[in-house]
Design a protein around this motif. Structure first.
Motif, mmCIF file in Angstrom:
data_model
loop_
_atom_site.group_PDB
_atom_site.id
_atom_site.type_symbol
_atom_site.label_atom_id
_atom_site.label_comp_id
_atom_site.label_asym_id
_atom_site.label_seq_id
_atom_site.Cartn_x
_atom_site.Cartn_y
_atom_site.Cartn_z
ATOM 1 N N LEU A 10 30.334 39.892 45.741
ATOM 2 C CA LEU A 10 30.133 40.878 46.786
ATOM 3 C C LEU A 10 28.761 40.674 47.410
ATOM 4 O O LEU A 10 27.852 40.147 46.764
ATOM 5 C CB LEU A 10 30.254 42.283 46.192
ATOM 6 C CG LEU A 10 31.611 42.603 45.568
ATOM 7 C CD1 LEU A 10 31.553 43.936 44.841
ATOM 8 C CD2 LEU A 10 32.689 42.638 46.633
ATOM 9 N N PRO A 11 28.561 41.095 48.651
ATOM 10 C CA PRO A 11 27.265 40.924 49.302
ATOM 11 C C PRO A 11 26.151 41.663 48.554
ATOM 12 O O PRO A 11 26.331 42.804 48.121
ATOM 13 C CB PRO A 11 27.468 41.532 50.689
ATOM 14 C CG PRO A 11 28.946 41.534 50.898
ATOM 15 C CD PRO A 11 29.560 41.665 49.542
ATOM 16 N N ASN A 12 25.003 41.000 48.408
ATOM 17 C CA ASN A 12 23.879 41.589 47.674
ATOM 18 C C ASN A 12 23.403 42.899 48.284
ATOM 19 O O ASN A 12 23.024 43.826 47.565
ATOM 20 C CB ASN A 12 22.718 40.588 47.591
ATOM 21 C CG ASN A 12 23.028 39.452 46.655
ATOM 22 O OD1 ASN A 12 23.811 39.597 45.719
ATOM 23 N ND2 ASN A 12 22.423 38.296 46.910
ATOM 24 N N ALA A 40 29.691 41.361 37.804
ATOM 25 C CA ALA A 40 30.629 42.248 37.108
ATOM 26 C C ALA A 40 31.536 42.963 38.109
ATOM 27 O O ALA A 40 32.753 43.090 37.890
ATOM 28 C CB ALA A 40 29.867 43.265 36.258
ATOM 29 N N ALA A 41 30.956 43.413 39.223
ATOM 30 C CA ALA A 41 31.749 44.089 40.254
ATOM 31 C C ALA A 41 32.771 43.125 40.860
ATOM 32 O O ALA A 41 33.929 43.500 41.102
ATOM 33 C CB ALA A 41 30.837 44.646 41.339
ATOM 34 N N SER A 42 32.361 41.898 41.082
ATOM 35 C CA SER A 42 33.279 40.897 41.632
ATOM 36 C C SER A 42 34.427 40.613 40.671
ATOM 37 O O SER A 42 35.590 40.526 41.086
ATOM 38 C CB SER A 42 32.533 39.599 41.940
ATOM 39 O OG SER A 42 31.574 39.819 42.943
ATOM 40 N N LEU A 46 38.404 41.330 41.382
ATOM 41 C CA LEU A 46 39.416 40.282 41.214
ATOM 42 C C LEU A 46 40.495 40.694 40.212
ATOM 43 O O LEU A 46 41.687 40.463 40.439
ATOM 44 C CB LEU A 46 38.763 38.974 40.775
ATOM 45 C CG LEU A 46 37.920 38.278 41.844
ATOM 46 C CD1 LEU A 46 37.132 37.126 41.216
ATOM 47 C CD2 LEU A 46 38.791 37.779 42.973
ATOM 48 N N TYR A 47 40.078 41.305 39.118
ATOM 49 C CA TYR A 47 41.038 41.745 38.104
ATOM 50 C C TYR A 47 41.938 42.842 38.662
ATOM 51 O O TYR A 47 43.171 42.800 38.496
ATOM 52 C CB TYR A 47 40.299 42.219 36.852
ATOM 53 C CG TYR A 47 41.191 42.680 35.731
ATOM 54 C CD1 TYR A 47 42.227 41.889 35.262
ATOM 55 C CD2 TYR A 47 40.994 43.918 35.131
ATOM 56 C CE1 TYR A 47 43.048 42.311 34.228
ATOM 57 C CE2 TYR A 47 41.805 44.355 34.094
ATOM 58 C CZ TYR A 47 42.837 43.541 33.653
ATOM 59 O OH TYR A 47 43.644 43.971 32.632
ATOM 60 N N ALA A 48 41.348 43.804 39.353
ATOM 61 C CA ALA A 48 42.133 44.890 39.948
ATOM 62 C C ALA A 48 43.104 44.335 40.997
ATOM 63 O O ALA A 48 44.264 44.758 41.065
ATOM 64 C CB ALA A 48 41.209 45.929 40.572
ATOM 65 N N THR A 49 42.646 43.380 41.767
ATOM 66 C CA THR A 49 43.508 42.766 42.778
ATOM 67 C C THR A 49 44.667 42.024 42.132
ATOM 68 O O THR A 49 45.813 42.107 42.596
ATOM 69 C CB THR A 49 42.687 41.804 43.665
ATOM 70 O OG1 THR A 49 41.606 42.527 44.245
ATOM 71 C CG2 THR A 49 43.535 41.201 44.756
#
Length: 148
Positions: A10-12, A40-42, A46-49
Motif C-alpha cells: 500500500l502507498p506509504n 502486514a496491511a498488504s 491480499l489474504y482477504a481478497t
C-alpha cells in the motif's frame, strides 16, 4: 497481477496517515515499524481478497462484491470488523447514491438548457425565413399593381 512484490504494498502516505489517526498525539513510529505495518496491511488485503475471490468463484462469478468481502472476514475470523465494515459500506452507498443523484440532476439541467437553446435557435430560423418570405410577397403585390 503485480510484477514485483513491492508493487503489492500500500502507498506509504496512506499507511502513515492511518497510523497517525490510530495513535495519540506525540507518539512517533519508526520507518521500520511503518514498513512492517505496510507489509502486514498488504498481506492482509491480499489474504482477504483471496478469500473473497473463493466466495465469488463458488457463486460462479468473476466479480467480487461486498458480500464476498464480508463473508471472507467471517471466514478469516475477523467478526469484530463485520459491523464497522457494514457501517462503512452503508456510508459509501449513500455517498454514491448522492453523487448519482447530483450527476443525474446536472444531466437533466443540461438537457433542458440544450432543449431551450434548440427552441430558441429554431425560433430565430423561423423568424429569418419569415423575413425572407415577406419581401417576396411585397414584390408579388407590386407586380400585380403594375399589371393592373
Amino acid at each position: 497481477m503485480a510484477e514485483r512484490p513491492e508493487d503489492l504494498n500500500l502507498p506509504n502516505a496512506v499507511i502513515t496517515r492511518i497510523i497517525k489517526e490510530a495513535l495519540p498525539d506525540g507518539v512517533n513510529v519508526s520507518k521500520e515499524a511503518r514498513r512492517a505495518i505496510s507489509q502486514a496491511a498488504s498481506v492482509f488485503v491480499l489474504y482477504a481478497t483471496s478469500c473473497a475471490n473463493n466466495f465469488a468463484m463458488k457463486a460462479k462469478r468473476k466479480t467480487l462484491n461486498a458480500g464476498d468481502v464480508l463473508a471472507a472476514m467471517e471466514e478469516m475470523e475477523f467478526e469484530r470488523f463485520m459491523e464497522p465494515l457494514r457501517e462503512a459500506l452503508e456510508v459509501y452507498k449513500k455517498g454514491q447514491k448522492g453523487k448519482k443523484e447530483v450527476s443525474e440532476q446536472k444531466r437533466k439541467d443540461k438537457e433542458k438548457k440544450t432543449d431551450s437553446e434548440n427552441d430558441k435557435s429554431r425560433e430565430e430560423e423561423e423568424e429569418e425565413e419569415r423575413m425572407e418570405e415577406e419581401p417576396e410577397a411585397e414584390n408579388e403585390v407590386e407586380e400585380e399593381e403594375v399589371e393592373n
